[in-house]
Design a protein around this motif. Structure first.
Motif, PDB file in Angstrom:
ATOM      1  N   TYR A 163       0.828  -1.210   0.000  1.00 27.83           N
ATOM      2  CA  TYR A 163       0.000   0.000   0.000  1.00 27.83           C
ATOM      3  C   TYR A 163       0.861   1.258   0.000  1.00 27.83           C
ATOM      4  O   TYR A 163       0.562   2.227  -0.706  1.00 27.83           O
ATOM      5  N   ALA A 164       1.943   1.268   0.777  1.00 26.87           N
ATOM      6  CA  ALA A 164       2.811   2.446   0.837  1.00 26.87           C
ATOM      7  C   ALA A 164       3.626   2.601  -0.434  1.00 26.87           C
ATOM      8  O   ALA A 164       3.707   3.696  -1.014  1.00 26.87           O
ATOM      9  N   GLY A 165       4.249   1.518  -0.892  1.00 27.21           N
ATOM     10  CA  GLY A 165       5.145   1.600  -2.033  1.00 27.21           C
ATOM     11  C   GLY A 165       4.455   1.962  -3.332  1.00 27.21           C
ATOM     12  O   GLY A 165       4.963   2.765  -4.121  1.00 27.21           O
ATOM     13  N   THR A 166       3.294   1.369  -3.596  1.00 21.75           N
ATOM     14  CA  THR A 166       2.600   1.655  -4.852  1.00 21.75           C
ATOM     15  C   THR A 166       2.082   3.094  -4.889  1.00 21.75           C
ATOM     16  O   THR A 166       2.187   3.773  -5.918  1.00 21.75           O
ATOM     17  N   LEU A 167       1.544   3.573  -3.768  1.00 22.85           N
ATOM     18  CA  LEU A 167       1.103   4.965  -3.732  1.00 22.85           C
ATOM     19  C   LEU A 167       2.285   5.911  -3.884  1.00 22.85           C
ATOM     20  O   LEU A 167       2.213   6.923  -4.592  1.00 22.85           O
ATOM     21  N   GLU A 174      -4.054  10.351 -11.613  1.00 21.56           N
ATOM     22  CA  GLU A 174      -3.911  11.760 -11.256  1.00 21.56           C
ATOM     23  C   GLU A 174      -2.957  11.889 -10.062  1.00 21.56           C
ATOM     24  O   GLU A 174      -3.403  11.949  -8.917  1.00 21.56           O
ATOM     25  N   PRO A 175      -1.661  11.913 -10.294  1.00 26.40           N
ATOM     26  CA  PRO A 175      -0.713  12.047  -9.179  1.00 26.40           C
ATOM     27  C   PRO A 175      -1.021  13.292  -8.346  1.00 26.40           C
ATOM     28  O   PRO A 175      -1.246  14.378  -8.885  1.00 26.40           O
ATOM     29  N   GLY A 176      -1.077  13.104  -7.031  1.00 28.94           N
ATOM     30  CA  GLY A 176      -1.389  14.203  -6.130  1.00 28.94           C
ATOM     31  C   GLY A 176      -2.840  14.272  -5.714  1.00 28.94           C
ATOM     32  O   GLY A 176      -3.245  15.181  -4.983  1.00 28.94           O
ATOM     33  N   SER A 177      -3.649  13.298  -6.143  1.00 24.99           N
ATOM     34  CA  SER A 177      -5.088  13.351  -5.870  1.00 24.99           C
ATOM     35  C   SER A 177      -5.483  12.758  -4.527  1.00 24.99           C
ATOM     36  O   SER A 177      -6.583  13.006  -4.031  1.00 24.99           O
ATOM     37  N   GLY A 183      -3.242  -7.284 -10.425  1.00 21.09           N
ATOM     38  CA  GLY A 183      -2.096  -7.087 -11.296  1.00 21.09           C
ATOM     39  C   GLY A 183      -1.590  -5.654 -11.241  1.00 21.09           C
ATOM     40  O   GLY A 183      -2.371  -4.700 -11.230  1.00 21.09           O
ATOM     41  N   TYR A 184      -0.272  -5.479 -11.206  1.00 18.25           N
ATOM     42  CA  TYR A 184       0.291  -4.132 -11.148  1.00 18.25           C
ATOM     43  C   TYR A 184      -0.028  -3.316 -12.392  1.00 18.25           C
ATOM     44  O   TYR A 184      -0.015  -2.078 -12.352  1.00 18.25           O
ATOM     45  N   GLY A 185      -0.326  -3.997 -13.489  1.00 21.05           N
ATOM     46  CA  GLY A 185      -0.706  -3.264 -14.683  1.00 21.05           C
ATOM     47  C   GLY A 185      -1.935  -2.401 -14.494  1.00 21.05           C
ATOM     48  O   GLY A 185      -2.130  -1.415 -15.219  1.00 21.05           O
ATOM     49  N   ARG A 186      -2.753  -2.744 -13.506  1.00 23.02           N
ATOM     50  CA  ARG A 186      -3.966  -1.975 -13.210  1.00 23.02           C
ATOM     51  C   ARG A 186      -3.734  -0.906 -12.155  1.00 23.02           C
ATOM     52  O   ARG A 186      -4.643  -0.120 -11.870  1.00 23.02           O
ATOM     53  N   ILE A 192     -19.227  -0.545   5.651  1.00 21.80           N
ATOM     54  CA  ILE A 192     -18.080   0.352   5.871  1.00 21.80           C
ATOM     55  C   ILE A 192     -16.779  -0.403   5.679  1.00 21.80           C
ATOM     56  O   ILE A 192     -15.839   0.096   5.043  1.00 21.80           O
ATOM     57  N   LYS A 193     -16.713  -1.619   6.194  1.00 23.90           N
ATOM     58  CA  LYS A 193     -15.502  -2.427   6.049  1.00 23.90           C
ATOM     59  C   LYS A 193     -15.205  -2.712   4.591  1.00 23.90           C
ATOM     60  O   LYS A 193     -14.056  -2.576   4.129  1.00 23.90           O
ATOM     61  N   GLU A 194     -16.213  -3.117   3.817  1.00 23.55           N
ATOM     62  CA  GLU A 194     -15.994  -3.427   2.404  1.00 23.55           C
ATOM     63  C   GLU A 194     -15.591  -2.181   1.632  1.00 23.55           C
ATOM     64  O   GLU A 194     -14.696  -2.230   0.769  1.00 23.55           O
ATOM     65  N   LEU A 195     -16.213  -1.063   1.951  1.00 21.89           N
ATOM     66  CA  LEU A 195     -15.837   0.188   1.304  1.00 21.89           C
ATOM     67  C   LEU A 195     -14.388   0.544   1.623  1.00 21.89           C
ATOM     68  O   LEU A 195     -13.634   0.990   0.739  1.00 21.89           O
ATOM     69  N   THR A 196     -13.983   0.325   2.863  1.00 17.57           N
ATOM     70  CA  THR A 196     -12.608   0.614   3.265  1.00 17.57           C
ATOM     71  C   THR A 196     -11.615  -0.209   2.460  1.00 17.57           C
ATOM     72  O   THR A 196     -10.591   0.298   1.998  1.00 17.57           O
ATOM     73  N   CYS A 197     -11.914  -1.500   2.276  1.00 18.36           N
ATOM     74  CA  CYS A 197     -11.028  -2.372   1.496  1.00 18.36           C
ATOM     75  C   CYS A 197     -10.951  -1.926   0.040  1.00 18.36           C
ATOM     76  O   CYS A 197      -9.865  -1.918  -0.563  1.00 18.36           O
ATOM     77  N   LYS A 198     -12.101  -1.565  -0.533  1.00 17.39           N
ATOM     78  CA  LYS A 198     -12.125  -1.138  -1.931  1.00 17.39           C
ATOM     79  C   LYS A 198     -11.399   0.190  -2.127  1.00 17.39           C
ATOM     80  O   LYS A 198     -10.677   0.383  -3.117  1.00 17.39           O
ATOM     81  N   VAL A 199     -11.588   1.108  -1.183  1.00 19.03           N
ATOM     82  CA  VAL A 199     -10.940   2.417  -1.288  1.00 19.03           C
ATOM     83  C   VAL A 199      -9.424   2.288  -1.234  1.00 19.03           C
ATOM     84  O   VAL A 199      -8.699   3.013  -1.920  1.00 19.03           O
ATOM     85  N   ALA A 200      -8.931   1.340  -0.427  1.00 15.39           N
ATOM     86  CA  ALA A 200      -7.479   1.162  -0.309  1.00 15.39           C
ATOM     87  C   ALA A 200      -6.835   0.889  -1.658  1.00 15.39           C
ATOM     88  O   ALA A 200      -5.712   1.329  -1.930  1.00 15.39           O
ATOM     89  N   VAL A 201      -7.542   0.160  -2.527  1.00 15.84           N
ATOM     90  CA  VAL A 201      -7.019  -0.138  -3.861  1.00 15.84           C
ATOM     91  C   VAL A 201      -7.394   0.957  -4.858  1.00 15.84           C
ATOM     92  O   VAL A 201      -6.570   1.359  -5.691  1.00 15.84           O
ATOM     93  N   SER A 202      -8.612   1.470  -4.758  1.00 21.61           N
ATOM     94  CA  SER A 202      -9.059   2.463  -5.747  1.00 21.61           C
ATOM     95  C   SER A 202      -8.260   3.749  -5.653  1.00 21.61           C
ATOM     96  O   SER A 202      -8.041   4.427  -6.668  1.00 21.61           O
ATOM     97  N   ARG A 203      -7.778   4.102  -4.476  1.00 18.19           N
ATOM     98  CA  ARG A 203      -6.997   5.343  -4.396  1.00 18.19           C
ATOM     99  C   ARG A 203      -5.605   5.166  -5.003  1.00 18.19           C
ATOM    100  O   ARG A 203      -4.999   6.145  -5.450  1.00 18.19           O
ATOM    101  N   ILE A 204      -5.099   3.918  -5.025  1.00 14.59           N
ATOM    102  CA  ILE A 204      -3.846   3.664  -5.744  1.00 14.59           C
ATOM    103  C   ILE A 204      -4.075   3.886  -7.237  1.00 14.59           C
ATOM    104  O   ILE A 204      -3.259   4.519  -7.922  1.00 14.59           O
ATOM    105  N   ARG A 205      -5.188   3.361  -7.761  1.00 18.12           N
ATOM    106  CA  ARG A 205      -5.522   3.573  -9.177  1.00 18.12           C
ATOM    107  C   ARG A 205      -5.707   5.065  -9.474  1.00 18.12           C
ATOM    108  O   ARG A 205      -5.263   5.571 -10.518  1.00 18.12           O
TER     109      ARG A 205
END
Length: 396
Positions: free
Chosen positions: A18-22, A370-373, A63-66, A352-365
């Motif tokens: 989570y830290a490295g990809t962001l 949009e770097p800086g978003s 996949g990291y491609g995403r 809330i838990k499921e949203l939290t899990c999804k947000v953790a990945v969606s914010r990386i995307r």
């Protein structure tokens, strides 16, 4: 073989969690930065879903491609040492990567104490994908009624015990102390009632002293049958920092200042579970890791620009724990991560838990697009923790 990069500013990000990809995505805010992400796996692991993966209720890789933005080079390999004098990262394959800055985001690992006889040989940790995959295969071999023991009464232990119990498994949870000690008393009672209703035997004060192939032994000498024993008692940290001659805390996290810069080497900046700013690390969690990755990237960009990096500013506001697939609990907390006597349970908690899990990945995307978003909750005050320092070059 040494990898050459003609870009003026070369940043090697070690660790693709989570830290490295962001962090890697955020570094794209500045042109002229060559970004290499080193990770031992070709896919991103959603660690917050490993308990689901073990129970067969979800996948846990993407996949990291995403996830990675254009221009980021992914190197599937493991870093074995950072040579700060030569400014190269040595890889397990024998390759080396030159760098101007290293962003150290190696994350955390399972922690199985050597003091527990048989634990290293027979217990199944759940902190990493490979061990979780072996545990899933082992569970698939067993009849549903075979006794399963989960050792550890923290967040991971509770989630794992609940997920397996909802699948019809016969589960015992050995806490070794208070059930989820970081929660409020009302939150603990809620979780305990759910576990009891779903047939989980909770041994709150008992401690496991030995793990056998088919049993566990408690501190009072009691032996309990256990066809598979899951170890979920906490986290350790990879030894890369110590192996590179950089000072760490007692657990092995890289010691940094408040800008996440190593106290020994200003071209090494840390983020996530493996960082110990001022010897007072934030709680190991996805909630902390992502924002720390962004802030570490900002420190690197500031140093490239010749400006003063900002001190970290981050709050933790509680934890979210799934109790099977239809219930979860969101324990609320003050900005310094101390629990208050308010929680959200039931189906709303699960949403809330499921949203939290999804947000953790969606914010990386989103950061890739949009770097800086990406933003986060600020204004937190870190609780003081012992700032034990390991000798330089000593593995923890």
């Amino acid at each position: 073989m040494t990898e050459h990069n003609d870009t003026r500013h070369r940043v090697v990000v070690i660790g693709g969690g989570y830290a490295g990809t962001l962090a890697a995505n955020h570094l794209r805010m500045r042109a002229g930065v060559g970004i290499t992400l080193v990770n031992p796996r070709p896919d991103f692991v959603e660690r917050v879903r490993l308990h689901q993966f073990v129970a067969g209720t979800a996948d846990a890789t993407v996949g990291y491609g995403r996830l990675l933005g254009d221009g980021i080079q992914l190197v599937v390999d493991s870093a074995t040492r950072i040579d700060t004098a030569a400014r190269v990262v040595l890889l397990a394959s024998g390759r080396t990567l030159k760098y101007d800055y290293v962003l150290y985001a190696v994350g955390s690992t399972a922690a199985i104490p050597s003091s527990v006889r048989g634990a290293a040989e027979f217990a199944h940790p759940i902190a990493e994908f490979e061990s979780a995959r072996r545990l899933r295969a082992r569970l698939d071999e067993l009849p549903v009624g075979a006794p399963v023991t989960v050792v550890g009464g923290g967040l991971t232990g509770v989630e794992t015990a609940a997920e397996l119990a909802e699948q019809g498994r016969t589960v015992t949870l050995v806490c070794g102390g208070i059930l989820v000690s970081s929660w409020s008393a009302p939150g603990r009672r809620y979780a305990a009632k759910w576990l009891s209703r779903h047939g989980v035997t909770v041994l709150e004060a008992d401690v496991v002293t030995e793990v056998r192939p088919d049993a566990i032994v408690l501190a009072d000498g009691t032996t309990r049958s256990s066809a598979v024993t899951v170890w979920a008692t906490g986290f350790g940290v990879p030894e890369l920092a110590a192996a590179s001659g950089l000072r760490t805390d007692a657990l092995g996290r890289l010691l940094t200042d408040e800008t996440l810069t190593s106290i020994d080497e200003d071209r090494v900046v840390a983020a996530g579970d493996a960082a110990a700013p001022s010897g007072r690390p934030l709680r190991m969690s996805c909630q902390a890791a992502g924002p720390l990755g962004v802030q570490a990237a900002d420190t690197v960009l500031s140093r490239i620009a010749g400006t003063e990096p900002a001190a970290i500013d981050q709050a933790l506001t509680g934890s979210c724990v799934s109790l099977g697939r239809h219930t979860a609990m969101r324990q609320l907390a003050r900005r310094d991560d101390t629990a208050v006597s308010i929680y959200i349970g039931g189906r709303l908690g699960a949403a809330i838990k499921e949203l939290t899990c999804k947000v953790a990945v969606s914010r990386i995307r989103r950061e890739a697009r949009e770097p800086g978003s990406v933003g986060w909750v600020k204004g937190g005050r870190r609780l003081r923790q012992p700032a034990s320092v390991a000798p330089v070059g000593t593995s923890q």
